[in-house]
Write a protein that holds these residues in place. Sequence first.
Motif, mmCIF file in Angstrom:
data_model
loop_
_atom_site.group_PDB
_atom_site.id
_atom_site.type_symbol
_atom_site.label_atom_id
_atom_site.label_comp_id
_atom_site.label_asym_id
_atom_site.label_seq_id
_atom_site.Cartn_x
_atom_site.Cartn_y
_atom_site.Cartn_z
ATOM 1 N N VAL A 1 48.211 48.043 42.533
ATOM 2 C CA VAL A 1 48.339 48.934 41.381
ATOM 3 C C VAL A 1 49.450 48.409 40.482
ATOM 4 O O VAL A 1 50.541 48.066 40.961
ATOM 5 C CB VAL A 1 48.691 50.372 41.811
ATOM 6 C CG1 VAL A 1 48.822 51.275 40.583
ATOM 7 C CG2 VAL A 1 47.651 50.921 42.769
ATOM 8 N N ALA A 2 49.188 48.346 39.187
ATOM 9 C CA ALA A 2 50.219 48.000 38.211
ATOM 10 C C ALA A 2 50.254 49.068 37.131
ATOM 11 O O ALA A 2 49.219 49.439 36.583
ATOM 12 C CB ALA A 2 49.946 46.633 37.592
ATOM 13 N N LEU A 3 51.459 49.558 36.852
ATOM 14 C CA LEU A 3 51.679 50.498 35.765
ATOM 15 C C LEU A 3 52.400 49.786 34.633
ATOM 16 O O LEU A 3 53.171 48.855 34.870
ATOM 17 C CB LEU A 3 52.512 51.685 36.244
ATOM 18 C CG LEU A 3 51.942 52.497 37.408
ATOM 19 C CD1 LEU A 3 52.936 53.573 37.824
ATOM 20 C CD2 LEU A 3 50.599 53.121 37.046
ATOM 21 N N ILE A 4 52.154 50.223 33.406
ATOM 22 C CA ILE A 4 52.813 49.608 32.256
ATOM 23 C C ILE A 4 54.294 49.978 32.290
ATOM 24 O O ILE A 4 54.640 51.163 32.378
ATOM 25 C CB ILE A 4 52.166 50.076 30.944
ATOM 26 C CG1 ILE A 4 50.704 49.617 30.894
ATOM 27 C CG2 ILE A 4 52.939 49.543 29.740
ATOM 28 C CD1 ILE A 4 49.944 50.156 29.704
ATOM 29 N N PRO A 5 55.183 48.996 32.281
ATOM 30 C CA PRO A 5 56.618 49.301 32.285
ATOM 31 C C PRO A 5 56.996 50.213 31.121
ATOM 32 O O PRO A 5 56.569 49.997 29.987
ATOM 33 C CB PRO A 5 57.273 47.924 32.142
ATOM 34 C CG PRO A 5 56.250 46.956 32.658
ATOM 35 C CD PRO A 5 54.924 47.543 32.273
ATOM 36 N N ASP B 1 38.929 34.654 44.081
ATOM 37 C CA ASP B 1 39.304 35.802 44.888
ATOM 38 C C ASP B 1 40.741 36.215 44.589
ATOM 39 O O ASP B 1 41.623 35.361 44.434
ATOM 40 C CB ASP B 1 39.193 35.489 46.374
ATOM 41 C CG ASP B 1 37.760 35.238 46.823
ATOM 42 O OD1 ASP B 1 36.844 35.374 45.993
ATOM 43 O OD2 ASP B 1 37.566 34.903 48.011
ATOM 44 N N LEU B 2 40.974 37.510 44.534
ATOM 45 C CA LEU B 2 42.319 38.051 44.357
ATOM 46 C C LEU B 2 42.868 38.477 45.715
ATOM 47 O O LEU B 2 42.118 38.840 46.623
ATOM 48 C CB LEU B 2 42.297 39.248 43.403
ATOM 49 C CG LEU B 2 41.611 39.023 42.049
ATOM 50 C CD1 LEU B 2 41.703 40.296 41.199
ATOM 51 C CD2 LEU B 2 42.222 37.845 41.309
ATOM 52 N N THR B 3 44.197 38.459 45.843
ATOM 53 C CA THR B 3 44.807 38.842 47.117
ATOM 54 C C THR B 3 45.452 40.221 47.081
ATOM 55 O O THR B 3 45.794 40.759 48.139
ATOM 56 C CB THR B 3 45.873 37.808 47.541
ATOM 57 O OG1 THR B 3 46.897 37.743 46.554
ATOM 58 C CG2 THR B 3 45.248 36.436 47.727
ATOM 59 N N GLY B 4 45.624 40.809 45.878
ATOM 60 C CA GLY B 4 46.157 42.162 45.812
ATOM 61 C C GLY B 4 47.264 42.371 44.803
ATOM 62 O O GLY B 4 47.168 43.221 43.914
ATOM 63 N N PRO B 5 48.403 41.647 44.905
ATOM 64 C CA PRO B 5 49.520 41.898 43.979
ATOM 65 C C PRO B 5 49.126 41.716 42.517
ATOM 66 O O PRO B 5 48.397 40.784 42.161
ATOM 67 C CB PRO B 5 50.554 40.864 44.412
ATOM 68 C CG PRO B 5 50.265 40.619 45.856
ATOM 69 C CD PRO B 5 48.779 40.692 45.971
ATOM 70 N N ILE B 6 49.638 42.606 41.673
ATOM 71 C CA ILE B 6 49.337 42.571 40.243
ATOM 72 C C ILE B 6 50.506 43.177 39.488
ATOM 73 O O ILE B 6 51.184 44.084 39.984
ATOM 74 C CB ILE B 6 48.031 43.340 39.930
ATOM 75 C CG1 ILE B 6 47.706 43.289 38.432
ATOM 76 C CG2 ILE B 6 48.075 44.766 40.450
ATOM 77 C CD1 ILE B 6 46.324 43.869 38.094
ATOM 78 N N ALA B 7 50.785 42.660 38.290
ATOM 79 C CA ALA B 7 51.796 43.226 37.395
ATOM 80 C C ALA B 7 51.297 43.085 35.972
ATOM 81 O O ALA B 7 50.465 42.224 35.674
ATOM 82 C CB ALA B 7 53.142 42.517 37.566
ATOM 83 N N VAL B 8 51.808 43.955 35.077
ATOM 84 C CA VAL B 8 51.435 43.870 33.659
ATOM 85 C C VAL B 8 52.699 43.852 32.811
ATOM 86 O O VAL B 8 53.746 44.370 33.209
ATOM 87 C CB VAL B 8 50.526 45.039 33.222
ATOM 88 C CG1 VAL B 8 49.194 44.981 33.942
ATOM 89 C CG2 VAL B 8 51.208 46.376 33.449
ATOM 90 N N GLU B 9 52.567 43.246 31.650
ATOM 91 C CA GLU B 9 53.720 43.151 30.755
ATOM 92 C C GLU B 9 53.905 44.452 29.977
ATOM 93 O O GLU B 9 53.043 45.338 29.968
ATOM 94 C CB GLU B 9 53.558 41.981 29.788
ATOM 95 C CG GLU B 9 52.450 42.142 28.764
ATOM 96 C CD GLU B 9 52.423 40.994 27.764
ATOM 97 O OE1 GLU B 9 53.508 40.633 27.265
ATOM 98 O OE2 GLU B 9 51.329 40.473 27.495
ATOM 99 N N ALA C 1 57.570 38.032 34.699
ATOM 100 C CA ALA C 1 57.172 38.588 35.992
ATOM 101 C C ALA C 1 57.773 37.707 37.077
ATOM 102 O O ALA C 1 57.784 36.481 36.951
ATOM 103 C CB ALA C 1 55.655 38.646 36.125
ATOM 104 N N ILE C 2 58.275 38.330 38.126
ATOM 105 C CA ILE C 2 58.859 37.586 39.240
ATOM 106 C C ILE C 2 57.952 37.731 40.458
ATOM 107 O O ILE C 2 57.518 38.834 40.802
ATOM 108 C CB ILE C 2 60.300 38.073 39.561
ATOM 109 C CG1 ILE C 2 60.925 37.221 40.660
ATOM 110 C CG2 ILE C 2 60.334 39.547 39.903
ATOM 111 C CD1 ILE C 2 61.334 35.845 40.240
#
Length: 854
Positions: free
Chosen positions: A265-269, A305-313, A358-359
């Motif tokens: 899950v990624a939420l917009i900062p 294939d995706l592994t799970g971790p996600i982030a958004v700017e 993103a780190i």
Amino acid sequence: MVRARDVVAACGCVVAGASLAAGQAFGLEPTSATGELASPRMVLPAPQLELNAGAPWETRGGPGVPTVYQPGVPAEGDAPSASRFTPDGSQIIVAHRDTKNLIVYDANTRAFVREIVLSGSPLDLDVSANGMYAVTANGIEDTASIVNLATGVEVATVAVGDTPGIVRITPDSTKAVVGNALSADFSIIDLASKTEVNRWSGGDFSVTLSFAPENSTVEIRYGTFELPDSNTILHPRRFSSQIALIDIDTGTDTTLASAANPAGVALIPGGGTKAYISHASNTRTISVVDLTTKTISQTWSTTTDLTGPIAVEMGGASAVVAVQNAVRFVNMTTGAESTNRNTASVNQIYTTADGFYAICIGFNGSLLQYATQAIVKNTNTLVSASHGSVSPVDQRAAMFSTTFGEDMVVVSTDGPSGGLESFTLSGPEPEVDKPRTVAVSPDGSKAAVVGILSDSVTVYNTATGAVLGRAKTGMRPAEAQFTPDGSKIVVANLDDAFLTIVDTTTFAVTNAPISRRGGIVEISPDSQTAYVPVIADGDGVWRVNLNTGTSFGGKLLTPSASGGMGGVGYLYQQNSGAALSPDGQTFVTANSFENSISIINTATWSVVANVPTGSFPTYVAFSPDSSKIYVSIKNFNTTSGASDRVSVVSNAGAASAVLSNITVGDQPWVLIPTADGQKLYVLNYGSQNIGVVNLNTNTQVSTIPMPNLISDMAYSASANCLVVNTGNSTVTVGNPVGIAFAQDGELNVIDTTTDTVTEIIDVDHVSSDVAIDDDLTVAALPGIFSDEFILVDFTPGCAGDWDNSGGLNSSDFLAYLNDYSAQNPVADLAPPGGDGLFNSSDFLAFLNLYAAGC
């Protein structure tokens, strides 16, 4: 004294009801030709994962008296499980599962601030936005702890559901939401009243179990949820192909049917009206959830294939998602996808406080720029980090290793000028984390315990149990040995390019430069020289002058076309064996992946022979007169079902050759010949026994069954004794207990005259190594499973003191009767060494021991 050098674990497992052998369960086969380690990982529905070992073997009796020590100094930080920065970015708070505490560091200086003791074992941690509280999910105790951050005190413990594994605090700082993995529900805690005010169903949590075969470390992480606002739980139900939005106050559940395997899950900062869900494995999808309409407003497909971790700017225009050993950028307006950015493995991704970067939490700690879709810096090239956090106000992140270290890496995320700021243990030193190897001085006065995760060696006075001194080693220290004159302790380091030499009087440290991946150390009879085989950057052997701390003669290369030496399996992932002859003139390496041994003349510093031995030699030992070399052959002709073997090789320089082969038990490992050269003891790991080989006939004439998985063995010629440490450990994750840890262990004493077990000492701990002094007055055992250290005193005592109370009384009769009724082999006393029968003769033998007094 002959002492075995390597270690094993004592774990087997059952996963989702399917039985696995111990080696299979902990990923120890196949072997590794490089000695590089990976952390095996399983992801399953939370209620369905169970990791179990075999049944314990209860024992007691005999004169050996075990004493358990805690070699670390509080406050320790064991099993880091989660971290958060305080809202002002001034402090880093780290939760530790096994030591049940929070450790607080100054974020700028990394100075230790304080320890906050908890009543439970935290699996996750969150900090309220107003900075008042930290809340932990205590997975073993089924509680949540509420900590007042101003006072540093746990102010409340709240009972929640079964196996709480995740916690999030609402943005308005009024409530904490705890995800209970096994009861599949959410506990809503009011932070003002510090009570559970509601519990809502609707959870569907995955569990990820990672474990390190080398050191018994287990990491447990549960599938996530996030709080996009103070009223809503956003929860991907990974195994139900659903995304749920649950009202925190009413429990109203809006379920969205989705693509399979919703995971990250990624939420917009800073807030926004959309959330982004990555779908793991071959689903290759990112779902966009409209939080206002509570619908999936869009899906984007990926080509890998995706592994799970996600982030958004910031603003949500671009996302970065983890794939195998890399990441990709995805435009959230067009779905355009970048190629791989090779970051190495990524366990979490966070957007930095400024929203521009993103780190990646993992090895390399890659810092990514959203605008350029590029890696601008690799901030962590030291350890593989499994979880971390970012400062909400500063350009800083912290990441933590859990399986091959318990380390804290703090990095700057300030674009191209960012990078590593500090690398320390996750708890304040001195720590002793995962004691894996031990050594005892020849006179028995000192014992040294090596913490493989804390990079340290601690030296004890064996008579008083007092700590005499401590010293730092290199990263991932392996075998330690006292010099024969007792003046030094020499430690091989797997992840640093030097050998550590510790003075046993001053505890001053000298680091002798060699190369990486040294796992074994052998010392010359005159205490002047150490020999260290290495299994990275070209297999070979180094020779080090222990007085000057310098190598001489350079690295002597051994065959390495297929990697040569490396990890050879067993438990706790052993490395290929090596040995120095008793006369100090010959050094031998087992080239496991080349099916040969290398014979080195130590005087000329040259390889004089490479002798083919058959499939997969793992351990080598010399005859007392140095004329023969005994070699464990682990995988001899396994396709035909034939037994494994021990090869006997002549030590004859260039003319060295295999003289004979001896059929032994399954997976032979440690070999110890008796001082008279008449017998050879074989640790038959797969057969769970000690084989007795007649060296006149070169046949295994008998076996001595062991009560548990065998770890190691050591031999005292003067005492005519072989001691064998056995044990087991259990980690259960799933139904019916949630999370549970257990262990047991024994030290078995074998009379080498009669080849019978004369004593089984219950040490209650699984141990990964054993060391004794020349005359067997003391044995040292590292309690790797629980960060403890055991000394067993063999000073003659009362054989009739069956309950080890230090005296003779009626409780000894009751203790013996219990063992006799259970037909515990230790109660089989007549004739001496036992006959396999339990009758009145055994009672009479016990009465004679009792009547003999102290």
